[in-house]
Design a protein around this motif. Sequence first.
Motif, mmCIF file in Angstrom:
data_model
loop_
_atom_site.group_PDB
_atom_site.id
_atom_site.type_symbol
_atom_site.label_atom_id
_atom_site.label_comp_id
_atom_site.label_asym_id
_atom_site.label_seq_id
_atom_site.Cartn_x
_atom_site.Cartn_y
_atom_site.Cartn_z
ATOM 1 N N TYR A 1 0.897 -1.285 0.007
ATOM 2 C CA TYR A 1 -0.090 -0.040 0.009
ATOM 3 C C TYR A 1 0.845 1.239 -0.171
ATOM 4 N N THR B 1 -9.961 -1.886 0.357
ATOM 5 C CA THR B 1 -9.870 -0.812 1.268
ATOM 6 C C THR B 1 -10.150 -1.058 2.656
ATOM 7 N N LEU C 1 2.844 -0.058 -8.234
ATOM 8 C CA LEU C 1 2.003 1.185 -7.936
ATOM 9 C C LEU C 1 2.444 2.455 -8.809
ATOM 10 N N SER D 1 -4.593 -5.665 -10.862
ATOM 11 C CA SER D 1 -3.601 -4.652 -10.467
ATOM 12 C C SER D 1 -3.821 -4.387 -9.154
ATOM 13 N N LEU D 2 -2.904 -3.557 -8.651
ATOM 14 C CA LEU D 2 -3.152 -2.950 -7.185
ATOM 15 C C LEU D 2 -4.291 -2.295 -7.003
ATOM 16 N N SER D 3 -4.905 -1.575 -7.865
ATOM 17 C CA SER D 3 -6.248 -1.221 -8.046
ATOM 18 C C SER D 3 -7.211 -1.847 -7.301
ATOM 19 N N GLU D 4 -7.236 -2.993 -7.339
ATOM 20 C CA GLU D 4 -8.293 -4.108 -7.036
ATOM 21 C C GLU D 4 -7.814 -4.502 -5.391
ATOM 22 N N ALA E 1 0.197 8.607 -9.473
ATOM 23 C CA ALA E 1 -0.838 9.341 -10.111
ATOM 24 C C ALA E 1 -0.624 10.399 -10.971
ATOM 25 N N GLU F 1 2.335 -4.055 -13.802
ATOM 26 C CA GLU F 1 1.148 -4.034 -13.025
ATOM 27 C C GLU F 1 1.109 -4.407 -11.864
ATOM 28 N N GLU G 1 5.628 1.824 -15.494
ATOM 29 C CA GLU G 1 4.361 1.941 -15.735
ATOM 30 C C GLU G 1 3.697 0.568 -16.577
#
Length: 220
Positions: free
Chosen positions: A102, A168, A217, A162-165, A220, A214, A211
Amino acid sequence: MATNKFQAIIEAALMVADYPLTVSVIQNLFKEEEQPSSTEIKAILSAIRDRHIDSGIELQEVASGYRLQAKAEFSPWLSRLWEERAPRYSRAFLETLAIIAYRQPITRAEIEQIRGVTVSSNIMKTLLEREWVKIIGYRELPGKPAILGTTKTFLDHFSLKSLSELPTLADFKNFETQDSQIQVQLALENSQSEPNDSEAIPQERNALLDEDDEGMLVPA
């Protein structure tokens, strides 16, 4: 070749492969003159996924491609097939992995600052040997400490594309479980209020992160 024949071949390949298959790997199963397009393959994969909705297995897309796997809900029964039980990771191990996942890119010293204790060399060795974590660069500081990040192997292990999954903290705020994936998430609670030193060096982060990877991180 008929679509149902394509589907049967692709499903069989997914069943016997011991690693996730990408669309290009699936295409190369066929002779050039009969290769389905990537669009056709994705449609077939979608059909395979739908076909297994009510079965004990599922088609899962992870960072390295597609794979057929047993549904997690059946693990209490399937685990009896193996005498050797899955490893149980210590809280310290899971906290370290969670912080890297994270808060990457991050150094060992920064992990220790967040946790408030020294990170065991055995923990770092295990993470690197399992290829869940890798060295992605070195900080421009005395001693050039290694900068750590997660890998595609980490994403594949936890069935993530991906890390977006990554879930939280809010998803598990009032939920307790022994599942290792959720333990990793809960272990991060102690680090959320701490500053992330890497936020102060955006140029260094951009220079070190790939980039196209995957497992890392992407800033942004």
